[in-house]
Design an enzyme around this catalytic site. Sequence first.
Site, PDB file in Angstrom:
ATOM      1  N   LYS A  76       0.823  -1.257  -0.057  1.00  0.00           N
ATOM      2  CA  LYS A  76      -0.011  -0.026  -0.107  1.00  0.00           C
ATOM      3  C   LYS A  76       0.908   1.184   0.024  1.00  0.00           C
ATOM      4  O   LYS A  76       1.960   1.232   0.168  1.00  0.00           O
ATOM      5  CB  LYS A  76      -1.082  -0.179   1.433  1.00  0.00           C
ATOM      6  CG  LYS A  76      -1.908  -1.347   1.319  1.00  0.00           C
ATOM      7  CD  LYS A  76      -2.928  -1.292   0.143  1.00  0.00           C
ATOM      8  CE  LYS A  76      -3.452  -2.799  -0.334  1.00  0.00           C
ATOM      9  NZ  LYS A  76      -4.261  -3.383   0.674  1.00  0.00           N
TER      10      LYS A  76
HETATM   11  C1  LIG Z   1      -5.102  -4.485   0.966  1.00  0.00           C
HETATM   12  C2  LIG Z   1      -6.715  -4.200   1.054  1.00  0.00           C
HETATM   13  C3  LIG Z   1      -7.614  -4.854   1.755  1.00  0.00           C
HETATM   14  C4  LIG Z   1      -7.013  -5.330   3.117  1.00  0.00           C
HETATM   15  O1  LIG Z   1      -6.063  -4.652   3.872  1.00  0.00           O
HETATM   16  P1  LIG Z   1      -5.135  -5.471   5.007  1.00  0.00           P
HETATM   17  O2  LIG Z   1      -4.257  -4.460   5.669  1.00  0.00           O
HETATM   18  O3  LIG Z   1      -4.337  -6.461   4.009  1.00  0.00           O
HETATM   19  O4  LIG Z   1      -6.064  -6.292   5.776  1.00  0.00           O
HETATM   20  C5  LIG Z   1      -8.983  -4.534   1.710  1.00  0.00           C
HETATM   21  N1  LIG Z   1      -9.661  -4.102   0.875  1.00  0.00           N
HETATM   22  C6  LIG Z   1      -8.655  -3.521  -0.149  1.00  0.00           C
HETATM   23  C7  LIG Z   1      -9.394  -2.965  -1.464  1.00  0.00           C
HETATM   24  C8  LIG Z   1      -7.187  -3.630  -0.223  1.00  0.00           C
HETATM   25  O5  LIG Z   1      -6.636  -3.154  -1.299  1.00  0.00           O
END
Ligand SMILES: *Cc1c(COP(=O)(O)O)cnc(C)c1O
Length: 380
Positions: free
Chosen positions: A184
Amino acid sequence: MSNEYLPFARPSVDEDTIAAVGAVLRSGWITSGPRVREFEQRLSEYFGGRSVRALSSATGGLEIGLAIADVGAGDEVITSPLSWVATANVIIRAGARPVFVDVDARTRNLDLDRVGDAITPVTRALLPVDLAGLPVDRDHLYEIARRHGLRVLEDAAQSMGASWGGRPIGASGDLVSISFQANKNITTGEGGCLVLNDAEEARRCELWRLQGVERFADGDLDVTLPGGKHNLTDIAAQLGLGQLARLAEFTERRRALARRYFELFDRSLGCELPPEDFTHSCWHMFQIVLPPHVPRGRFIRAMHEVGIGVGVHYPAIHLLSLYRDMGFKPGDFPIAERIGASIATLPLFPAMRDTDVDRVCEAVSVATRRLLAAPPGSGS
Ligand SMILES: *Cc1c(COP(=O)(O)O)cnc(C)c1O
């Protein structure tokens, strides 16, 4: 042309941050403590003073958000079929039913014009997703929510650094869940945060975050709800502090690289490009939809052969086995199905060089033309 492998995502962690994380490791306190409180303070400042709690994942944030919004058995939650599976899995885990609404072909986000038709007397919440960091229209979204008396839980996992109305995503709205997973826009390795409306919701978030435990001054404790285990470590929070300080720089660099993609991309290939948004999006990903007749698997292999990583984000959720078993089927959400079958994520991360974009555009052009020329079923 360089043969160095180019992944589709890679975190940028500077030496000062690595040293600061080392200091936390030496300090004798490595789990949730002063560094988490500091991280929450900085996040709250970024989100315009709203309440924020750090968590070990954004999935946990979505689960806690649903609990705080009182979503449970018999309830429906409206969401997008074109997202990471976490978005819909958490609704099932809450005991509620995911109700998908097809996406808009241009934005690839929930088509808000169709949401009204999906609202029933048991609809409890809207759970929109900002795919690739391109925000869903917040004015329209909250207008629908207000009109129907619904809670909103924003899956803003990919939206750190994005904005709406000149303010960061998270600085307004209802419940907002953001991810700091490794790919992210800022990362704590694994982690996330939930932005909440007030101190009372923040207190409930703390209970859901750690076993529902409430501690008293005399050392006693009590448990009033079955909380989970979603706390962030101080190690991770220190990494997050180093990342948050560079968010503006990261976002700026992502935007510049996205602009270069638009400049250099061969528009005659027949690929669908993302909306050219340089106002709201934080450019979490640069995603193309391949032309019909270009098999994605072969495209990914061809790119890999020249040292370029390509991701798939995401196949339509309702076609996965768990969801088919619930009664969803091909044809239910044709736009999400078509995009989910042909979408490809090209490399985009702050440490990428301009020339890396040039290399990717050239490779996409070569691979796509070759696959368009090859009749289906023939070797590549
Ligand atoms: C990465 C992501 C998640 C989950 O995030 P985590 O921190 O890995 O639990 C949920 N929704 C979307 C759209 C994502 O890209």
